[in-house]
Design a protein around this motif. Structure first.
Motif, PDB file in Angstrom:
ATOM      1  N   HIS A 286      -7.193  13.434 -10.590  1.00 60.48           N
ATOM      2  CA  HIS A 286      -6.598  14.433 -11.475  1.00 60.48           C
ATOM      3  C   HIS A 286      -7.246  14.239 -12.639  1.00 60.48           C
ATOM      4  CE1 HIS A 286      -3.340  13.762  -8.436  1.00 60.48           C
ATOM      5  NE2 HIS A 286      -2.964  14.796  -8.899  1.00 60.48           N
TER       6      HIS A 286
ATOM      7  N   ASN B  44       6.074  19.584 -14.134  1.00 56.10           N
ATOM      8  CA  ASN B  44       4.646  19.782 -13.934  1.00 56.10           C
ATOM      9  C   ASN B  44       4.375  20.897 -14.059  1.00 56.10           C
ATOM     10  OD1 ASN B  44       2.261  20.290 -12.528  1.00 56.10           O
ATOM     11  ND2 ASN B  44       2.478  18.167 -11.659  1.00 56.10           N
TER      12      ASN B  44
ATOM     13  N   HIS C 193       4.154  23.947  -8.777  1.00 56.30           N
ATOM     14  CA  HIS C 193       4.077  22.567  -8.086  1.00 56.30           C
ATOM     15  C   HIS C 193       5.260  22.269  -7.124  1.00 56.30           C
ATOM     16  CE1 HIS C 193       2.659  18.284  -8.100  1.00 56.30           C
ATOM     17  NE2 HIS C 193       1.566  18.644  -8.416  1.00 56.30           N
TER      18      HIS C 193
ATOM     19  N   GLU D 226      -3.684  20.045 -13.473  1.00 55.30           N
ATOM     20  CA  GLU D 226      -2.131  20.497 -13.680  1.00 55.30           C
ATOM     21  C   GLU D 226      -1.566  19.318 -15.136  1.00 55.30           C
ATOM     22  OE1 GLU D 226      -1.429  18.842  -9.615  1.00 55.30           O
ATOM     23  OE2 GLU D 226      -0.334  17.007 -10.717  1.00 55.30           O
TER      24      GLU D 226
ATOM     25  N   HIS E   1      -2.670  25.709  -5.640  1.00 46.80           N
ATOM     26  CA  HIS E   1      -1.884  24.493  -5.894  1.00 46.80           C
ATOM     27  C   HIS E   1      -0.355  24.716  -5.927  1.00 46.80           C
ATOM     28  CE1 HIS E   1      -1.410  20.139  -5.864  1.00 46.80           C
ATOM     29  NE2 HIS E   1      -1.296  20.050  -7.086  1.00 46.80           N
TER      30      HIS E   1
ATOM     31  N   PRO F 250       1.092  19.972  -3.246  1.00 47.30           N
ATOM     32  CA  PRO F 250       1.427  19.024  -4.398  1.00 47.30           C
ATOM     33  C   PRO F 250       2.051  17.787  -4.008  1.00 47.30           C
ATOM     34  CG  PRO F 250       2.161  21.274  -4.907  1.00 47.30           C
ATOM     35  CD  PRO F 250       1.736  21.287  -3.591  1.00 47.30           C
TER      36      PRO F 250
ATOM     37  N   ASP G  56      -6.772  18.111  -8.816  1.00 49.37           N
ATOM     38  CA  ASP G  56      -5.676  18.646  -8.885  1.00 49.37           C
ATOM     39  C   ASP G  56      -5.186  18.922 -10.424  1.00 49.37           C
ATOM     40  OD1 ASP G  56      -5.573  18.658  -6.048  1.00 49.37           O
ATOM     41  OD2 ASP G  56      -3.517  17.413  -6.274  1.00 49.37           O
TER      42      ASP G  56
HETATM   43 ZN   LIG Z   1      -0.542  18.226  -8.012  1.00 48.37          ZN
END
Ligand SMILES: [Zn+2]
Length: 306
Positions: A263, A33, A93, A22, A89, A129, A20
């Motif tokens: 992540h 986020n 978020h 971010e 995504h 998310p 993910d």
């Molecule tokens: Zn996320």
């Protein structure tokens, strides 16, 4: 309704590893986020791609759409050009369990539109998310919103039993939370096992004040050379790698599809020299029978409604 996994002929097990991509809220001074990725994290992410390419592997990214308002999305263009996958995504978020279904539709549709406009990408799979214990089972309207936004597949149901029953239970994560279809027909491919964020920043956090102080003063900024995380012990990265190799062993022994979620930002902080990904890919390659490391886009192609 259950869903069967048909792995390609000759493949012993498969790992659909996704990141993910971010700027995580938990690392933000203002707890927001977003997808406007700071330059060193862009470089780190391209380094992950390079490490995967060394093993002939393509990575899956799920991206927070508001980052596509940046003037420069060259790093994302590069990721796509090099054959890696980028999917939706949400735009800000937001949780897929949010009460405002119309707002959820806007979040999904705007991100889809920006992915097409900026990257020429049509999103196939949605990553929710946060991770949702129980998935979207009780959210019929939101299931329909996801379907109406053009998705047949969603990945948001998370394993809330991690860390409760010891290492053998954790490593057996690929056996739990198999893919299934919701009543609406939307197919869920759950998040299996530890997410890196939860492992490093919750499960292995031994100094919450240190984490909070770092977040307030240094979060969402580049780390200095040689910086080491003040809220985890020295063994955290080694234990993270060992857990992942053990989960891969479990998937291999039982012929399973395993869908772990990582992540780039978490690894940038806790694995600055990028050891975990090459360790996992080398372990996959060391097996006697073929282990397929694939994107989530490829993995949903193995799902058959039973
Ligand atoms: Zn996320």
């Amino acid at each position: 309704m259950s869903v069967r996994v048909d792995l390609p002929v000759g493949v012993r097990c498969a790992v659909a590893l996704s990141y993910d991509l971010e700027m995580c809220a938990g690392y933000s001074p203002v707890l927001v986020n977003h997808g406007r990725i700071m330059p060193p994290l862009r470089d780190y992410t391209l380094g992950l791609c390079a490490a995967a390419e060394d093993f002939g592997v393509r990575l899956q990214f799920f991206y927070v759409g508001n980052g596509l308002e940046d003037a420069d999305v060259g790093y994302l263009e590069q990721i796509v050009r090099r054959g890696h996958a980028i999917d939706n995504h949400t735009y800000n978020h937001v949780r897929l369990t949010m009460a405002d279904t119309d707002l959820l539709r806007q979040e999904l549709d705007l991100t889809n539109r920006r992915l097409e406009e900026r990257l020429g990408v049509r999103s196939m799979v949605l990553r929710g998310p946060g991770g949702e214990p129980g998935g979207l089972t009780l959210m019929r309207h939101n299931q329909q919103a996801v379907l109406d936004s053009g998705f047949r597949w969603v990945s948001c149901h998370m394993d809330s039993s991690m860390g409760l029953y010891g290492p053998a239970h954790d490593a057996a994560a690929p056996s739990r939370l198999q893919a299934y279809a919701y009543a609406s027909g939307l197919i869920e491919l759950p998040i299996q096992g530890w997410m890196d964020r939860i492992f490093f920043d919750f499960h292995r956090c031994r100094d919450w004040d240190a984490q909070d102080a770092w977040r307030r003063t240094a979060g969402h900024q580049p780390t200095a050379d040689g910086w080491t995380c003040p809220w985890t012990g020295a063994q955290a990265l080694g234990d993270w790698i060992d857990y992942n190799l053990a989960a891969l062993d479990h998937a291999y022994d039982h012929g399973l599809l395993w869908t772990p979620v990582w992540h780039p930002y978490t690894h940038y902080l806790h694995d600055p020299h990028n050891q975990a990904l090459p360790a996992l890919l080398a372990h996959a390659r060391s097996k006697a029978d073929p282990v397929l490391v694939c994107t989530v886009r490829e993995a949903v192609g193995f799902l058959r409604e039973a």
